[in-house]
Design a protein around this motif. Structure first.
Motif, PDB file in Angstrom:
ATOM      1  N   VAL A 144       0.843  -1.207   0.000  1.00  0.00           N
ATOM      2  CA  VAL A 144       0.000   0.000   0.000  1.00  0.00           C
ATOM      3  C   VAL A 144       0.874   1.251   0.000  1.00  0.00           C
ATOM      4  CG1 VAL A 144      -1.728   1.315   1.294  1.00  0.00           C
ATOM      5  CG2 VAL A 144      -1.897  -1.178   1.173  1.00  0.00           C
ATOM      6  N   ALA A 145       1.929   1.240   0.810  1.00  0.00           N
ATOM      7  CA  ALA A 145       2.829   2.388   0.896  1.00  0.00           C
ATOM      8  C   ALA A 145       3.477   2.682  -0.453  1.00  0.00           C
ATOM      9  CB  ALA A 145       3.900   2.138   1.953  1.00  0.00           C
ATOM     10  N   LEU A 146       3.931   1.649  -1.144  1.00  0.00           N
ATOM     11  CA  LEU A 146       4.567   1.832  -2.448  1.00  0.00           C
ATOM     12  C   LEU A 146       3.565   2.321  -3.489  1.00  0.00           C
ATOM     13  CD1 LEU A 146       6.888  -1.314  -2.546  1.00  0.00           C
ATOM     14  CD2 LEU A 146       7.576   1.079  -2.261  1.00  0.00           C
ATOM     15  N   ASP A 147       2.324   1.858  -3.382  1.00  0.00           N
ATOM     16  CA  ASP A 147       1.278   2.299  -4.299  1.00  0.00           C
ATOM     17  C   ASP A 147       0.985   3.792  -4.089  1.00  0.00           C
ATOM     18  OD1 ASP A 147      -0.794   1.807  -6.292  1.00  0.00           O
ATOM     19  OD2 ASP A 147      -2.214   2.121  -4.642  1.00  0.00           O
ATOM     20  N   ILE A 148       0.932   4.199  -2.808  1.00  0.00           N
ATOM     21  CA  ILE A 148       0.705   5.624  -2.502  1.00  0.00           C
ATOM     22  C   ILE A 148       1.877   6.454  -3.013  1.00  0.00           C
ATOM     23  CG2 ILE A 148       0.475   7.318  -0.644  1.00  0.00           C
ATOM     24  CD1 ILE A 148      -0.928   5.123   0.994  1.00  0.00           C
ATOM     25  N   LYS A 149       3.088   5.946  -2.834  1.00  0.00           N
ATOM     26  CA  LYS A 149       4.287   6.656  -3.300  1.00  0.00           C
ATOM     27  C   LYS A 149       4.226   6.871  -4.809  1.00  0.00           C
ATOM     28  CE  LYS A 149       9.360   6.343  -3.157  1.00  0.00           C
ATOM     29  NZ  LYS A 149       9.661   6.364  -4.583  1.00  0.00           N
ATOM     30  N   ASP A 150       3.862   5.839  -5.548  1.00  0.00           N
ATOM     31  CA  ASP A 150       3.744   5.964  -7.002  1.00  0.00           C
ATOM     32  C   ASP A 150       2.706   7.014  -7.381  1.00  0.00           C
ATOM     33  OD1 ASP A 150       5.653   4.043  -7.412  1.00  0.00           O
ATOM     34  OD2 ASP A 150       4.220   2.398  -7.721  1.00  0.00           O
ATOM     35  N   SER A 151       1.576   7.009  -6.675  1.00  0.00           N
ATOM     36  CA  SER A 151       0.509   7.981  -6.957  1.00  0.00           C
ATOM     37  C   SER A 151       0.993   9.406  -6.687  1.00  0.00           C
ATOM     38  CB  SER A 151      -0.722   7.685  -6.104  1.00  0.00           C
ATOM     39  OG  SER A 151      -1.305   6.453  -6.460  1.00  0.00           O
ATOM     40  N   LEU A 152       1.686   9.599  -5.573  1.00  0.00           N
ATOM     41  CA  LEU A 152       2.170  10.932  -5.204  1.00  0.00           C
ATOM     42  C   LEU A 152       3.173  11.447  -6.232  1.00  0.00           C
ATOM     43  CD1 LEU A 152       2.633  10.551  -1.338  1.00  0.00           C
ATOM     44  CD2 LEU A 152       0.830  11.810  -2.530  1.00  0.00           C
ATOM     45  N   GLU A 153       4.082  10.602  -6.631  1.00  0.00           N
ATOM     46  CA  GLU A 153       5.090  11.021  -7.604  1.00  0.00           C
ATOM     47  C   GLU A 153       4.451  11.296  -8.961  1.00  0.00           C
ATOM     48  OE1 GLU A 153       8.988   8.806  -5.634  1.00  0.00           O
ATOM     49  OE2 GLU A 153       7.906   7.843  -7.287  1.00  0.00           O
ATOM     50  N   HIS A 154       3.419  10.545  -9.297  1.00  0.00           N
ATOM     51  CA  HIS A 154       2.684  10.786 -10.544  1.00  0.00           C
ATOM     52  C   HIS A 154       1.987  12.140 -10.510  1.00  0.00           C
ATOM     53  CE1 HIS A 154      -0.923  10.368 -13.222  1.00  0.00           C
ATOM     54  NE2 HIS A 154       0.036   9.997 -14.056  1.00  0.00           N
ATOM     55  N   LEU A 155       1.571  12.560  -9.305  1.00  0.00           N
ATOM     56  CA  LEU A 155       0.892  13.844  -9.142  1.00  0.00           C
ATOM     57  C   LEU A 155       1.873  15.024  -9.019  1.00  0.00           C
ATOM     58  CD1 LEU A 155      -1.862  12.715  -6.604  1.00  0.00           C
ATOM     59  CD2 LEU A 155      -2.226  13.378  -9.000  1.00  0.00           C
ATOM     60  N   GLY A 156       3.160  14.723  -8.993  1.00  0.00           N
ATOM     61  CA  GLY A 156       4.162  15.789  -8.953  1.00  0.00           C
ATOM     62  C   GLY A 156       4.753  16.063  -7.596  1.00  0.00           C
ATOM     63  N   TYR A 157       4.389  15.268  -6.592  1.00  0.00           N
ATOM     64  CA  TYR A 157       4.961  15.437  -5.265  1.00  0.00           C
ATOM     65  C   TYR A 157       6.207  14.566  -5.126  1.00  0.00           C
ATOM     66  CZ  TYR A 157       0.209  17.151  -4.448  1.00  0.00           C
ATOM     67  OH  TYR A 157      -0.983  17.814  -4.541  1.00  0.00           O
TER      68      TYR A 157
END
Length: 268
Positions: free
Chosen positions: A15-28
């Motif tokens: 879950v943590a890695l999935d959130i990380k991917d989402s955040l980086e995709h959003l520019g964070y």
């Protein structure tokens, strides 16, 4: 908003890695991740993220709510809770930590982004309000009718208003970062050195009157009789983090007192 640093605290690695991917995709950016409350507190102090996404149920001895409370009180970093639990007791505990958001799992990328944007916007507004408040306080102190010097716990000068500069003869630039006893040079009755006001405040708390017949010796060696008030500066946890010393010239009062004494002697 872009390039903000977001820390993830999640005990399920996938879950943590999935959130990380989402955040980086959003520019964070995601500079740090952990799975326990204890580590979250430690890493938050080292990493200083702009925002923390905090799972409530974590590995270790403390949960996400307890970790968020410590982080908020000590480092003032905003937190958004991530949780699959929404029972009333958990929600009430979470509210006490003043979170910037609460996202129920499972959530999608759009929901994640919306909550983050709102949280970061609220944080920015908080900073603006704090800045305006500090400007107001500084303006108030600069126009205060008495001299003011504030220090940290070690007696190092952090602020000095124009009246304090005029009485001591030292400019703010000369005084900042120096020990108060180097700028606020005072003697008392018998020409003894008066006690360091910071030491007195830390020992006794607030005081009214530093010593008997306190006299300031200014930079140009002018002797000015003073009244001195001291008070501690405390944080939200009521811990002393500094001192404030207020003093004012009582030359005219001393002249009046001498005149009265002369009058009494002449007619006694």
């Amino acid at each position: 908003m872009a390039n903000e640093r977001i820390m993830i605290v999640e005990d399920e690695k996938i879950v943590a890695l999935d959130i990380k991917d989402s955040l980086e995709h959003l520019g964070y950016s995601v500079p740090c991740m952990t799975s326990s409350g204890e580590e979250a507190i430690k890493i938050a102090n080292q990493c200083h993220p702009d925002l923390i996404l905090m799972d409530i149920v974590l590995k270790g001895n403390i949960d996400g709510i307890d970790a968020a409370k410590v982080i908020r009180e000590n480092y003032d970093i905003p937190v958004i809770y991530l949780t699959a639990y929404s029972d009333e007791r958990t929600l009430q505990r979470a509210k006490l930590t003043e979170p910037f958001g609460h996202i129920l799992k499972p959530f999608d990328e759009r929901e994640l982004r919306t909550n983050i944007e709102i949280a970061l916007y609220k944080r920015e507004k908080e900073k603006e309000k704090l800045f305006d408040h500090e400007k107001w306080i500084t303006s108030l102190h600069n126009n205060f009718g008495d001299a003011i010097i504030s220090t940290d716990n070690n007696g190092v000068i952090k602020y000095m208003n124009p009246f304090a500069q005029a009485l001591t003869g030292y400019t703010k630039e000369e005084a900042m970062g120096r020990q108060i006893c180097q700028i606020f040079k005072v003697v008392c009755e018998g020409n003894r050195c008066a006690e360091d006001p910071t030491t007195k405040i830390l020992r006794e708390g607030a005081f009214f009157g530093l010593d008997d017949n306190t006299t300031l010796i200014s930079k140009d060696n002018t002797h000015i009789p003073l009244d001195v008030i001291g008070s501690p500066i405390t944080n939200k946890k009521n811990e002393i983090i500094g001192t404030v010393v207020i003093f004012y010239d009582i030359t005219d009062r001393k002249k009046i007192e001498r005149s009265f004494r002369s009058f009494e002697v002449a007619y006694s």
